[in-house]
Design a protein around this motif. Sequence first.
Motif, PDB file in Angstrom:
ATOM      1  N   ARG A 110       0.870  -1.184   0.000  1.00  0.00           N
ATOM      2  CA  ARG A 110       0.000   0.000   0.000  1.00  0.00           C
ATOM      3  C   ARG A 110       0.901   1.226   0.000  1.00  0.00           C
ATOM      4  N   TYR A 111       0.659   2.144  -0.950  1.00  0.00           N
ATOM      5  CA  TYR A 111       1.484   3.344  -1.015  1.00  0.00           C
ATOM      6  C   TYR A 111       0.675   4.527  -1.513  1.00  0.00           C
ATOM      7  N   THR A 112       1.190   5.721  -1.258  1.00  0.00           N
ATOM      8  CA  THR A 112       0.571   6.958  -1.732  1.00  0.00           C
ATOM      9  C   THR A 112       1.468   7.565  -2.796  1.00  0.00           C
TER      10      THR A 112
ATOM     11  N   SER B 134       0.322  12.391  -7.678  1.00  0.00           N
ATOM     12  CA  SER B 134      -1.136  12.462  -7.822  1.00  0.00           C
ATOM     13  C   SER B 134      -1.873  12.463  -6.494  1.00  0.00           C
ATOM     14  N   GLY B 135      -1.229  11.979  -5.423  1.00  0.00           N
ATOM     15  CA  GLY B 135      -1.904  11.844  -4.138  1.00  0.00           C
ATOM     16  C   GLY B 135      -2.791  10.618  -4.049  1.00  0.00           C
ATOM     17  N   ALA B 136      -2.851   9.808  -5.117  1.00  0.00           N
ATOM     18  CA  ALA B 136      -3.683   8.602  -5.103  1.00  0.00           C
ATOM     19  C   ALA B 136      -3.090   7.554  -4.156  1.00  0.00           C
ATOM     20  N   VAL B 137      -3.970   6.803  -3.507  1.00  0.00           N
ATOM     21  CA  VAL B 137      -3.557   5.701  -2.637  1.00  0.00           C
ATOM     22  C   VAL B 137      -3.748   4.394  -3.401  1.00  0.00           C
ATOM     23  N   VAL B 138      -2.681   3.645  -3.559  1.00  0.00           N
ATOM     24  CA  VAL B 138      -2.704   2.406  -4.336  1.00  0.00           C
ATOM     25  C   VAL B 138      -2.498   1.228  -3.392  1.00  0.00           C
ATOM     26  N   THR B 139      -3.409   0.270  -3.445  1.00  0.00           N
ATOM     27  CA  THR B 139      -3.290  -0.962  -2.662  1.00  0.00           C
ATOM     28  C   THR B 139      -3.321  -2.135  -3.628  1.00  0.00           C
ATOM     29  N   PHE B 140      -2.274  -2.949  -3.623  1.00  0.00           N
ATOM     30  CA  PHE B 140      -2.257  -4.078  -4.555  1.00  0.00           C
ATOM     31  C   PHE B 140      -1.647  -5.308  -3.913  1.00  0.00           C
ATOM     32  N   SER B 141      -2.033  -6.434  -4.448  1.00  0.00           N
ATOM     33  CA  SER B 141      -1.418  -7.711  -4.105  1.00  0.00           C
ATOM     34  C   SER B 141      -0.968  -8.357  -5.407  1.00  0.00           C
ATOM     35  N   GLY B 142      -0.264  -9.444  -5.293  1.00  0.00           N
ATOM     36  CA  GLY B 142       0.252 -10.058  -6.507  1.00  0.00           C
ATOM     37  C   GLY B 142       0.747 -11.458  -6.260  1.00  0.00           C
ATOM     38  N   ALA B 143       1.377 -11.995  -7.282  1.00  0.00           N
ATOM     39  CA  ALA B 143       1.986 -13.316  -7.198  1.00  0.00           C
ATOM     40  C   ALA B 143       3.090 -13.402  -8.232  1.00  0.00           C
ATOM     41  N   ASP B 144       4.139 -14.104  -7.897  1.00  0.00           N
ATOM     42  CA  ASP B 144       5.193 -14.377  -8.868  1.00  0.00           C
ATOM     43  C   ASP B 144       5.558 -15.847  -8.802  1.00  0.00           C
ATOM     44  N   LEU B 145       5.891 -16.397  -9.960  1.00  0.00           N
ATOM     45  CA  LEU B 145       6.147 -17.825 -10.092  1.00  0.00           C
ATOM     46  C   LEU B 145       7.413 -18.043 -10.901  1.00  0.00           C
TER      47      LEU B 145
ATOM     48  N   VAL C  16      -6.873   1.779  -7.058  1.00  0.00           N
ATOM     49  CA  VAL C  16      -6.291   3.117  -7.012  1.00  0.00           C
ATOM     50  C   VAL C  16      -7.386   4.075  -6.555  1.00  0.00           C
ATOM     51  N   ARG C  17      -7.200   4.699  -5.393  1.00  0.00           N
ATOM     52  CA  ARG C  17      -8.196   5.630  -4.868  1.00  0.00           C
ATOM     53  C   ARG C  17      -7.646   7.052  -4.958  1.00  0.00           C
ATOM     54  N   SER C  18      -8.340   7.896  -5.718  1.00  0.00           N
ATOM     55  CA  SER C  18      -7.904   9.276  -5.924  1.00  0.00           C
ATOM     56  C   SER C  18      -8.174  10.110  -4.680  1.00  0.00           C
ATOM     57  N   PRO C  19      -7.540  11.299  -4.564  1.00  0.00           N
ATOM     58  CA  PRO C  19      -7.815  12.176  -3.411  1.00  0.00           C
ATOM     59  C   PRO C  19      -9.290  12.569  -3.313  1.00  0.00           C
ATOM     60  N   GLU C  20     -10.023  12.527  -4.436  1.00  0.00           N
ATOM     61  CA  GLU C  20     -11.454  12.866  -4.435  1.00  0.00           C
ATOM     62  C   GLU C  20     -12.323  11.687  -4.029  1.00  0.00           C
ATOM     63  N   GLY C  21     -11.711  10.511  -3.815  1.00  0.00           N
ATOM     64  CA  GLY C  21     -12.462   9.348  -3.374  1.00  0.00           C
ATOM     65  C   GLY C  21     -12.872   8.392  -4.469  1.00  0.00           C
ATOM     66  N   GLU C  22     -12.530   8.685  -5.712  1.00  0.00           N
ATOM     67  CA  GLU C  22     -12.864   7.794  -6.805  1.00  0.00           C
ATOM     68  C   GLU C  22     -11.941   6.575  -6.787  1.00  0.00           C
ATOM     69  N   SER C  23     -12.523   5.403  -7.001  1.00  0.00           N
ATOM     70  CA  SER C  23     -11.750   4.165  -6.937  1.00  0.00           C
ATOM     71  C   SER C  23     -11.754   3.469  -8.295  1.00  0.00           C
ATOM     72  N   ARG C  24     -10.567   3.082  -8.753  1.00  0.00           N
ATOM     73  CA  ARG C  24     -10.430   2.364 -10.015  1.00  0.00           C
ATOM     74  C   ARG C  24      -9.470   1.196  -9.828  1.00  0.00           C
TER      75      ARG C  24
END
Length: 347
Positions: A223-225, A229-240, A258-266
């Motif tokens: 999780r990082y900001t 852009s100020g967007a907060v990004v939360t991700f998980s993953g996998a590597d093989l 990806v959550r923007s400072p305005e609260g929009e989530s994509r």
Amino acid sequence: MRCSRSLAIVSVAALLAAPAAAQAPAGAGNSGYTLGRGLPLGGSGVRLGGYATIQFDNPTDAPAAFTFDELSLFIFGDIGARLRFFIEAEETQFLQIDSTGVDVRNNSNLERLYVDYRHADTLKVRVGKFLTPVGTWNEIHPNPLTWTVSRPVASYATFPVFTTGAQAFGTWASTRRDVDYNFFVQHNGAIDNSTGKRHTERMIGGRVRMRQRGLEVGLPIVRYTERDSGAVVTFSGADLLTKAGRLEVRSEATAGRVRSPEGESRSEYAVYLQGLVALTDRVYVVARQEWAHSRDDETYTATSGGLLFRPLAAMSLKLEGQRRSGQFFPVEAATGNRLLASFGVLF
């Protein structure tokens, strides 16, 4: 100016290490030089090394160009029994030759600057600027050590590839499997923001990787900001990574919100699947397919195939054909075919 600062740090570190090398008794330590392992400074435990890459790129939508792509300098070594340091300064794409002429640039940066403390194999602590431990490609990305000229989008465009902060890591080993873990955090400004595509001053994450009989599986969560852009990004993953005889299969994937400072989530994701076959001990055939979908509903795909020749373990000659389509933030738009070639050496 950045070039002067980066190279100055390496130079000062070398000068500090020199007295210890000069005072070392004859025969102390490993005084020989092996390509790819760095030059030892006497018996001081300090080494000078690095790598260099020359690349040829012939896309369908731009002039063909030869580029001195990377010149990276390392200084690393031990400080006593438990401390170890590593410094890397790099010049990237600083000389390009194409049909329009010769272009000389100053693209210097400080790639890495950290100190490790080893308590035990199960617990080590790293402080400074280091490669973010996500996936299998990012931590071992120098051209002489990778399989293709191009780098898959999933290995660098979905997260900050560098962390300026602290990391705890280690390995639990058993007779059946080894388990590696990493936990890292950043809560401050970065050391040299000229590196990487995405930048942050706030990040927390971790990864667990299991290794057993030719099979490696890693699971990161981050999780990082974004600084810009100020967007907060939360991700998980996998590597093989799996190997069987002369065949190797490698894959990495990340998916997040990806959550923007305005609260929009994509949502966004990126993944690649790569296969490699060793024709001989020095010649390999590689094929890779990439897919990615950005937060702006853009789609990116890339298909690559190529040959790799390793005359020595620390040297590589690569030829790659690639077809790209679409865009993935923050990678620039790309269409059509291109032919790539490179020569890289680790010294």
